[in-house]
Design a protein around this motif. Structure first.
Motif, short mmCIF file in Angstrom:
data_model
loop_
_atom_site.label_atom_id
_atom_site.label_comp_id
_atom_site.label_asym_id
_atom_site.label_seq_id
_atom_site.Cartn_x
_atom_site.Cartn_y
_atom_site.Cartn_z
N GLY A 13 -19.31 28.46 -26.00
CA GLY A 13 -20.50 28.61 -26.49
C GLY A 13 -21.44 27.32 -26.18
N ALA A 14 -20.87 26.35 -26.82
CA ALA A 14 -21.55 25.04 -26.85
C ALA A 14 -21.80 24.53 -25.17
CB ALA A 14 -20.62 24.00 -27.38
N GLU A 15 -20.92 25.09 -24.46
CA GLU A 15 -21.16 24.80 -22.89
C GLU A 15 -22.19 25.43 -22.52
OE1 GLU A 15 -17.27 25.52 -21.12
OE2 GLU A 15 -16.52 23.50 -21.94
N ALA A 16 -22.19 26.75 -22.67
CA ALA A 16 -23.35 27.60 -22.24
C ALA A 16 -24.68 27.32 -22.87
CB ALA A 16 -23.19 29.31 -22.89
N ILE A 17 -24.64 26.88 -24.16
CA ILE A 17 -26.28 26.50 -24.53
C ILE A 17 -26.49 25.30 -23.79
CG2 ILE A 17 -27.07 25.53 -26.64
CD1 ILE A 17 -25.50 27.49 -28.35
N MET A 18 -25.77 24.21 -23.69
CA MET A 18 -26.02 22.93 -23.14
C MET A 18 -26.44 23.43 -21.43
SD MET A 18 -23.38 20.16 -24.34
CE MET A 18 -22.03 20.79 -24.39
N LEU A 19 -25.81 24.15 -20.97
CA LEU A 19 -26.10 24.46 -19.56
C LEU A 19 -27.70 25.40 -19.45
CD1 LEU A 19 -25.00 24.79 -16.57
CD2 LEU A 19 -23.91 26.89 -17.13
N LEU A 20 -27.68 26.12 -20.50
CA LEU A 20 -29.08 26.71 -20.59
C LEU A 20 -30.26 25.71 -20.91
CD1 LEU A 20 -30.44 29.58 -20.90
CD2 LEU A 20 -30.50 29.09 -23.24
N ILE A 87 -1.54 43.90 -25.18
CA ILE A 87 -2.05 43.53 -24.06
C ILE A 87 -3.64 43.36 -23.67
CG2 ILE A 87 -2.10 44.66 -21.59
CD1 ILE A 87 0.75 45.75 -21.84
N ILE A 88 -4.15 44.14 -24.15
CA ILE A 88 -5.76 44.10 -24.51
C ILE A 88 -6.36 42.76 -24.82
CG2 ILE A 88 -7.93 44.96 -25.63
CD1 ILE A 88 -6.21 47.83 -25.39
N LYS A 89 -5.65 42.39 -26.13
CA LYS A 89 -5.88 40.81 -26.43
C LYS A 89 -5.58 39.95 -25.50
CE LYS A 89 -5.61 41.75 -31.54
NZ LYS A 89 -4.70 41.57 -32.86
N SER A 90 -4.59 39.83 -24.78
CA SER A 90 -4.28 39.04 -23.87
C SER A 90 -5.15 39.08 -22.60
CB SER A 90 -2.87 39.10 -23.13
OG SER A 90 -1.77 39.14 -24.39
N GLN A 91 -5.52 40.17 -22.04
CA GLN A 91 -6.61 40.41 -21.17
C GLN A 91 -7.98 39.83 -21.69
OE1 GLN A 91 -6.54 44.38 -20.43
NE2 GLN A 91 -4.77 44.32 -18.95
N ARG A 92 -8.38 39.91 -22.85
CA ARG A 92 -9.62 39.51 -23.50
C ARG A 92 -9.38 37.77 -23.39
NH1 ARG A 92 -9.59 40.08 -29.41
NH2 ARG A 92 -8.31 38.35 -29.00
N ASN A 93 -8.32 37.46 -23.81
CA ASN A 93 -8.08 35.83 -23.84
C ASN A 93 -8.11 35.23 -22.49
OD1 ASN A 93 -7.97 36.12 -26.67
ND2 ASN A 93 -5.90 36.26 -26.62
N VAL A 94 -7.55 36.07 -21.57
CA VAL A 94 -7.74 35.27 -20.46
C VAL A 94 -9.14 35.30 -19.62
CG1 VAL A 94 -6.98 35.89 -17.83
CG2 VAL A 94 -5.37 35.95 -19.64
N ALA A 98 -11.18 31.64 -18.46
CA ALA A 98 -11.85 31.72 -17.62
C ALA A 98 -13.33 31.23 -17.55
CB ALA A 98 -11.70 33.01 -16.64
N ALA A 99 -13.90 31.84 -18.55
CA ALA A 99 -15.25 31.53 -18.77
C ALA A 99 -15.22 30.34 -19.38
CB ALA A 99 -15.79 32.46 -19.94
N ALA A 100 -14.64 29.57 -20.24
CA ALA A 100 -14.52 28.54 -20.64
C ALA A 100 -14.48 27.26 -19.69
CB ALA A 100 -13.65 27.98 -21.72
N LEU A 103 -17.55 27.65 -17.30
CA LEU A 103 -18.73 27.03 -17.70
C LEU A 103 -18.57 25.62 -17.85
CD1 LEU A 103 -19.34 29.39 -20.74
CD2 LEU A 103 -21.21 28.71 -18.80
N TYR A 104 -17.50 24.97 -18.21
CA TYR A 104 -17.27 23.64 -17.96
C TYR A 104 -17.63 22.89 -16.54
CZ TYR A 104 -15.57 18.63 -18.23
OH TYR A 104 -15.49 17.47 -18.25
N TRP A 105 -17.02 23.60 -15.80
CA TRP A 105 -17.26 23.12 -14.11
C TRP A 105 -18.83 23.21 -13.83
CZ3 TRP A 105 -18.85 26.12 -9.95
CH2 TRP A 105 -18.60 25.47 -8.78
N LEU A 106 -19.64 24.31 -14.34
CA LEU A 106 -20.81 24.31 -14.12
C LEU A 106 -21.86 23.39 -14.54
CD1 LEU A 106 -21.48 28.28 -14.32
CD2 LEU A 106 -21.59 26.82 -12.19
N LEU A 107 -21.25 23.04 -16.09
CA LEU A 107 -22.04 22.10 -16.71
C LEU A 107 -21.94 20.67 -16.17
CD1 LEU A 107 -23.71 21.65 -19.32
CD2 LEU A 107 -21.47 21.13 -20.50
N LEU A 108 -20.71 20.31 -15.65
CA LEU A 108 -20.34 19.09 -14.93
C LEU A 108 -21.25 19.02 -13.73
CD1 LEU A 108 -18.70 16.46 -14.95
CD2 LEU A 108 -16.95 17.87 -13.68
#
Length: 131
Positions: A13-20, A87-94, A98-100, A103-108
């Motif tokens: 979330g912090a990465e997304a806000i900084m990117l915004l 299984i559903i929680k694991s998919q959500r966590n993956v 991936a989003a984190a 977002l870090y790569w985009l922010l950089l």
């Protein structure tokens, strides 16, 4: 284990806000301050990468050691439901991992581009004043 996912969610979330804030138009006077804050935050946020790799290994380990519900080992409906929720929680966590990382790569990348554009603008203004 839930605390790890909360921390990763807040980091994403912090990465997304900084990117915004970096990509918002019309922040001319605030842009230098925002760039300075983001550049100082990039190094601590780099810890997201090994943290995500650790969490991916944790998900993989859970996947490999999960109980099987095949014909030899019959599962009760409660066990089957718990297995499906896991299984559903694991998919959500993956997806969160991936989003984190994305977002870090985009922010950089965006931060480096903004810094480069600022340097080129300063060089252009300096050459313009010399003429």
């Amino acid at each position: 284990m839930a605390l790890e996912w909360v921390v990763l969610g807040y980091a994403a979330g912090a990465e997304a806000i900084m990117l915004l804030f970096l990509t918002l138009p019309g922040l001319g006077s605030l842009r230098r301050g925002i760039v300075a804050v983001v550049r100082n935050a990039l190094k601590p946020l780099l810890s997201v990468v090994p943290f995500c790799l650790f969490l991916l290994m944790d998900i993989y380990w859970k996947y490999e050691t999960r109980p099987t519900c095949d014909k030899q080992h019959a599962c009760t409906p409660a066990e089957y439901l718990r297995h499906e929720k896991s299984i559903i929680k694991s998919q959500r966590n993956v997806i969160l991992i991936a989003a984190a990382l994305l977002l870090y790569w985009l922010l950089l990348s965006v931060t480096n581009l903004v810094v480069r554009v600022d340097q080129l603008n300063q060089r252009f203004e300096k050459l313009k004043r010399q003429d």
